[in-house]
Design a protein around this motif. Structure first.
Motif, mmCIF file in Angstrom:
data_model
loop_
_atom_site.group_PDB
_atom_site.id
_atom_site.type_symbol
_atom_site.label_atom_id
_atom_site.label_comp_id
_atom_site.label_asym_id
_atom_site.label_seq_id
_atom_site.Cartn_x
_atom_site.Cartn_y
_atom_site.Cartn_z
ATOM 1 N N GLN A 141 0.535 -1.061 0.238
ATOM 2 C CA GLN A 141 -0.237 -0.289 -0.150
ATOM 3 C C GLN A 141 0.986 1.376 -0.279
ATOM 4 O O GLN A 141 1.605 1.472 0.724
ATOM 5 N N VAL A 142 0.522 2.075 -1.258
ATOM 6 C CA VAL A 142 1.831 2.777 -1.392
ATOM 7 C C VAL A 142 1.020 4.636 -1.333
ATOM 8 O O VAL A 142 -0.226 4.278 -1.700
ATOM 9 N N ILE A 143 1.037 4.808 -0.220
ATOM 10 C CA ILE A 143 0.113 6.460 0.781
ATOM 11 C C ILE A 143 1.522 7.579 -0.525
ATOM 12 O O ILE A 143 2.252 7.533 -0.210
ATOM 13 N N LEU A 144 0.296 7.921 -1.145
ATOM 14 C CA LEU A 144 1.015 9.378 -1.764
ATOM 15 C C LEU A 144 0.175 10.854 -1.499
ATOM 16 O O LEU A 144 -0.030 10.625 -0.237
ATOM 17 N N SER A 145 0.349 11.694 -1.977
ATOM 18 C CA SER A 145 0.214 13.294 -1.473
ATOM 19 C C SER A 145 -1.309 13.156 -1.898
ATOM 20 O O SER A 145 -1.885 12.502 -2.718
ATOM 21 N N PRO A 146 -1.728 13.966 -1.523
ATOM 22 C CA PRO A 146 -2.851 14.794 -1.987
ATOM 23 C C PRO A 146 -3.000 14.860 -3.666
ATOM 24 O O PRO A 146 -2.586 15.832 -4.093
ATOM 25 N N PRO A 147 -4.110 13.616 -4.243
ATOM 26 C CA PRO A 147 -4.371 14.386 -5.689
ATOM 27 C C PRO A 147 -3.902 15.915 -6.104
ATOM 28 O O PRO A 147 -2.973 16.059 -7.167
ATOM 29 N N ALA A 148 -4.097 16.691 -5.658
ATOM 30 C CA ALA A 148 -4.434 17.860 -6.181
ATOM 31 C C ALA A 148 -2.975 18.344 -6.215
ATOM 32 O O ALA A 148 -2.399 18.907 -6.273
ATOM 33 N N ARG A 149 -2.548 17.684 -4.966
ATOM 34 C CA ARG A 149 -0.388 18.691 -4.897
ATOM 35 C C ARG A 149 -0.333 17.377 -5.613
ATOM 36 O O ARG A 149 1.045 18.355 -6.892
ATOM 37 N N MET A 150 -0.322 16.138 -6.536
ATOM 38 C CA MET A 150 -0.026 15.917 -7.575
ATOM 39 C C MET A 150 -0.147 15.991 -8.790
ATOM 40 O O MET A 150 0.735 16.578 -9.221
ATOM 41 N N ALA A 151 -1.536 16.588 -9.046
ATOM 42 C CA ALA A 151 -1.277 17.070 -10.065
ATOM 43 C C ALA A 151 -0.839 18.281 -10.768
ATOM 44 O O ALA A 151 0.167 19.004 -11.916
ATOM 45 N N ASN A 152 -0.887 19.567 -9.575
ATOM 46 C CA ASN A 152 0.557 20.560 -9.729
ATOM 47 C C ASN A 152 1.607 20.642 -9.572
ATOM 48 O O ASN A 152 2.124 21.715 -10.159
ATOM 49 N N ARG A 153 2.270 19.508 -9.723
ATOM 50 C CA ARG A 153 3.041 18.614 -9.490
ATOM 51 C C ARG A 153 3.649 18.011 -10.881
ATOM 52 O O ARG A 153 4.698 17.194 -11.149
ATOM 53 N N GLY A 154 3.323 17.159 -11.840
ATOM 54 C CA GLY A 154 2.939 16.777 -13.288
ATOM 55 C C GLY A 154 2.575 16.016 -13.101
ATOM 56 O O GLY A 154 2.430 15.427 -14.245
ATOM 57 N N LYS A 155 1.551 15.262 -12.246
ATOM 58 C CA LYS A 155 0.977 13.628 -12.351
ATOM 59 C C LYS A 155 -0.297 13.956 -11.894
ATOM 60 O O LYS A 155 -0.256 13.318 -10.787
ATOM 61 N N ALA A 156 -0.989 14.296 -12.065
ATOM 62 C CA ALA A 156 -2.635 13.721 -12.225
ATOM 63 C C ALA A 156 -3.008 12.042 -10.982
ATOM 64 O O ALA A 156 -2.424 11.566 -12.015
ATOM 65 N N ILE A 157 -3.631 11.710 -10.334
ATOM 66 C CA ILE A 157 -3.106 10.342 -9.931
ATOM 67 C C ILE A 157 -4.402 9.254 -10.983
ATOM 68 O O ILE A 157 -4.151 8.665 -10.803
ATOM 69 N N ASN A 158 -4.856 10.294 -12.256
ATOM 70 C CA ASN A 158 -6.163 9.348 -12.707
ATOM 71 C C ASN A 158 -5.389 9.575 -13.868
ATOM 72 O O ASN A 158 -5.549 8.189 -14.535
ATOM 73 N N GLU A 159 -3.808 9.399 -14.357
ATOM 74 C CA GLU A 159 -2.824 9.222 -15.261
ATOM 75 C C GLU A 159 -2.438 7.437 -15.192
ATOM 76 O O GLU A 159 -2.417 6.536 -15.961
ATOM 77 N N ILE A 160 -2.411 6.948 -13.986
ATOM 78 C CA ILE A 160 -1.744 5.947 -13.356
ATOM 79 C C ILE A 160 -3.139 5.045 -13.236
ATOM 80 O O ILE A 160 -4.480 5.361 -13.164
ATOM 81 N N LYS A 161 -2.899 3.972 -14.009
ATOM 82 C CA LYS A 161 -3.847 2.722 -14.747
ATOM 83 C C LYS A 161 -3.553 1.456 -13.598
ATOM 84 O O LYS A 161 -1.829 0.801 -13.598
ATOM 85 N N VAL A 162 -4.791 1.019 -13.196
ATOM 86 C CA VAL A 162 -4.252 -0.465 -13.077
ATOM 87 C C VAL A 162 -3.035 -0.821 -14.108
ATOM 88 O O VAL A 162 -3.446 -1.169 -15.421
ATOM 89 N N GLY A 163 -1.744 -2.053 -13.909
ATOM 90 C CA GLY A 163 -1.488 -2.229 -14.750
ATOM 91 C C GLY A 163 -0.137 -1.476 -15.391
ATOM 92 O O GLY A 163 1.121 -2.610 -16.034
#
Length: 125
Positions: free
Chosen positions: A71-93
């Protein structure tokens, strides 16, 4: 108007829910601090995403690496998007490299400081 007996009944019900672990009183639902991670040892996981959870207060990945599912805990989704990687870009597989710290409390859990996905590395903290 609420009577004293209604307030007492409500208090008993809320206490019962809290003790039963029912949401939203379950501690697993609460945002946790970072003191429960071992910041003295950096952990690098290179694996395949089995699940993506974009919910606040922070996103999470289930990442199969080193023969285990982490289980990998990430930062808040808005912070990820602001830093160049929206979490919804990451897909299963997808392949993800996560660098961070293992939990001192929960086996197979880590707090990611940075992730690399599709050639993009993002600092999360």
């Amino acid at each position: 108007m609420l009577h004293r007996r209604h307030l007492i009944a409500a208090g008993i019900a809320i206490t019962g829910l809290a003790l039963s672990g029912a949401a939203p009183f379950n501690p697993a639902w609460a945002h946790h601090g970072w003191g429960s991670y071992d910041a003295t040892k950096t952990l690098t996981l290179d694996g395949v995403v089995e699940k993506v959870d974009p919910d606040n207060p922070h996103g999470e990945l289930m990442l199969k690496a080193d023969g285990k599912v982490w289980q990998v805990i990430l930062s808040p989704p808005a912070r990820m998007a602001n830093r160049g990687k929206a979490i919804n870009e990451i897909k299963v597989g997808d392949r993800v490299i996560a660098v961070g710290y293992a939990s001192k409390v929960h086996a197979n859990e880590m707090r990611a400081e940075r992730i690399t996905h599709n050639g993009v590395t993002v600092e999360l903290r």
